[in-house]
Write a protein that holds these residues in place. Structure first.
Motif, PDB file in Angstrom:
ATOM      1  N   LEU A  51       1.200   4.599  -2.721  1.00 50.05           N
ATOM      2  CA  LEU A  51       0.523   5.831  -2.320  1.00 50.05           C
ATOM      3  C   LEU A  51       1.489   6.993  -2.120  1.00 50.05           C
ATOM      4  O   LEU A  51       1.166   8.136  -2.475  1.00 50.05           O
ATOM      5  CB  LEU A  51      -0.291   5.594  -1.049  1.00 50.05           C
ATOM      6  CG  LEU A  51      -1.645   4.943  -1.274  1.00 50.05           C
ATOM      7  CD1 LEU A  51      -2.342   4.692   0.051  1.00 50.05           C
ATOM      8  CD2 LEU A  51      -2.518   5.780  -2.169  1.00 50.05           C
ATOM      9  N   GLN A  57       0.796  -1.223   0.000  1.00 51.16           N
ATOM     10  CA  GLN A  57       0.000   0.000   0.000  1.00 51.16           C
ATOM     11  C   GLN A  57       0.832   1.280   0.000  1.00 51.16           C
ATOM     12  O   GLN A  57       0.652   2.134  -0.848  1.00 51.16           O
ATOM     13  CB  GLN A  57      -0.928   0.012   1.224  1.00 51.16           C
ATOM     14  CG  GLN A  57      -1.950  -1.093   1.245  1.00 51.16           C
ATOM     15  CD  GLN A  57      -2.948  -0.981   0.113  1.00 51.16           C
ATOM     16  OE1 GLN A  57      -3.345   0.103  -0.258  1.00 51.16           O
ATOM     17  NE2 GLN A  57      -3.338  -2.114  -0.432  1.00 51.16           N
ATOM     18  N   LYS A  88      -0.081  -0.092  -9.706  1.00 53.09           N
ATOM     19  CA  LYS A  88      -0.801   1.039  -9.112  1.00 53.09           C
ATOM     20  C   LYS A  88      -0.069   2.343  -9.375  1.00 53.09           C
ATOM     21  O   LYS A  88      -0.687   3.354  -9.714  1.00 53.09           O
ATOM     22  CB  LYS A  88      -0.946   0.849  -7.598  1.00 53.09           C
ATOM     23  CG  LYS A  88      -2.008  -0.088  -7.155  1.00 53.09           C
ATOM     24  CD  LYS A  88      -1.998  -0.107  -5.629  1.00 53.09           C
ATOM     25  CE  LYS A  88      -2.970  -1.058  -5.044  1.00 53.09           C
ATOM     26  NZ  LYS A  88      -2.944  -1.043  -3.569  1.00 53.09           N
ATOM     27  N   ASN A 136      -6.977   3.708  -6.024  1.00 52.31           N
ATOM     28  CA  ASN A 136      -6.315   2.801  -5.080  1.00 52.31           C
ATOM     29  C   ASN A 136      -7.314   1.877  -4.408  1.00 52.31           C
ATOM     30  O   ASN A 136      -7.053   0.680  -4.251  1.00 52.31           O
ATOM     31  CB  ASN A 136      -5.538   3.599  -4.032  1.00 52.31           C
ATOM     32  CG  ASN A 136      -4.774   2.697  -3.096  1.00 52.31           C
ATOM     33  OD1 ASN A 136      -4.020   1.840  -3.532  1.00 52.31           O
ATOM     34  ND2 ASN A 136      -4.990   2.866  -1.800  1.00 52.31           N
TER      35      ASN A 136
END
Length: 181
Positions: free
Chosen positions: A17, A13, A119, A164
């Protein structure tokens, strides 16, 4: 279970991000300000009058550069995050490096890293496209460019968090989890 937490939080994650926030905040505002200034000074219109494709000359290079930077930044954040957590576990907590690395390898998967990279590419494309669109459609002088930059940052942040959430949910459905909770 520090390695397992690092595998989920840092690799899965946080690295993507952090990359997204950097690209949306810093990169997106720079792209938007540059293209907005060119739009206000009518350089974009001059390019169109000369028969040059604005998308090919101004947008595509910025999107490709943002994607390249996002991949490098995501890999760097992942490597530094795992290394910092390993150093903290070994020297700060007095745990063995083997225990950390064994739980990291048991709960972390290569697909987690690939998903983080995917991502970051998605975040880069979205941030760059929003920034270029807002920059090319800025109007109203320098205050219009400033407004476009603010709108770019906010819209890119919101869009990145939505993307996300969707990508994380899809990844959780497609790739089975490791271990039991």
């Amino acid at each position: 279970y520090a390695g397992a937490v690092v595998a989920f939080v840092v690799v899965g994650q946080a690295s993507a991000l952090v990359c997204a926030l950097m690209l949306a905040g810093v990169g997106g505002s720079a792209i938007c300000a540059d293209l907005g200034s060119r739009t206000i000074r009518e350089e974009v219109e001059a390019m169109e009058v000369m028969g040059l494709d604005v998308i090919e000359r101004l947008v595509v290079p910025r999107v490709l550069a943002t994607v390249l930077v996002s991949l490098v930044l995501c890999a760097l954040v992942t490597a530094m995050g795992v290394t910092a957590c390993l150093i903290y576990q070994v020297y700060g907590q007095g745990e063995s490096a083997g225990a950390f690395l064994s739980t990291l390898s048991a709960y972390g998967r290569p697909s987690d890293l690939w998903m983080a990279m995917a991502k970051s590419v998605a975040f880069a494309v979205v941030s760059a496209l929003i920034a270029t669109f807002k920059g090319l459609h800025a109007s109203g002088g320098s205050s219009g460019v400033a407004d476009a930059v603010n709108e770019t940052v906010v819209l890119a942040f919101v869009t990145v968090f939505v993307i996300n959430t969707v990508l994380s949910a899809v990844y959780g459905l497609v790739v089975p989890s490791v271990g039991k909770y």
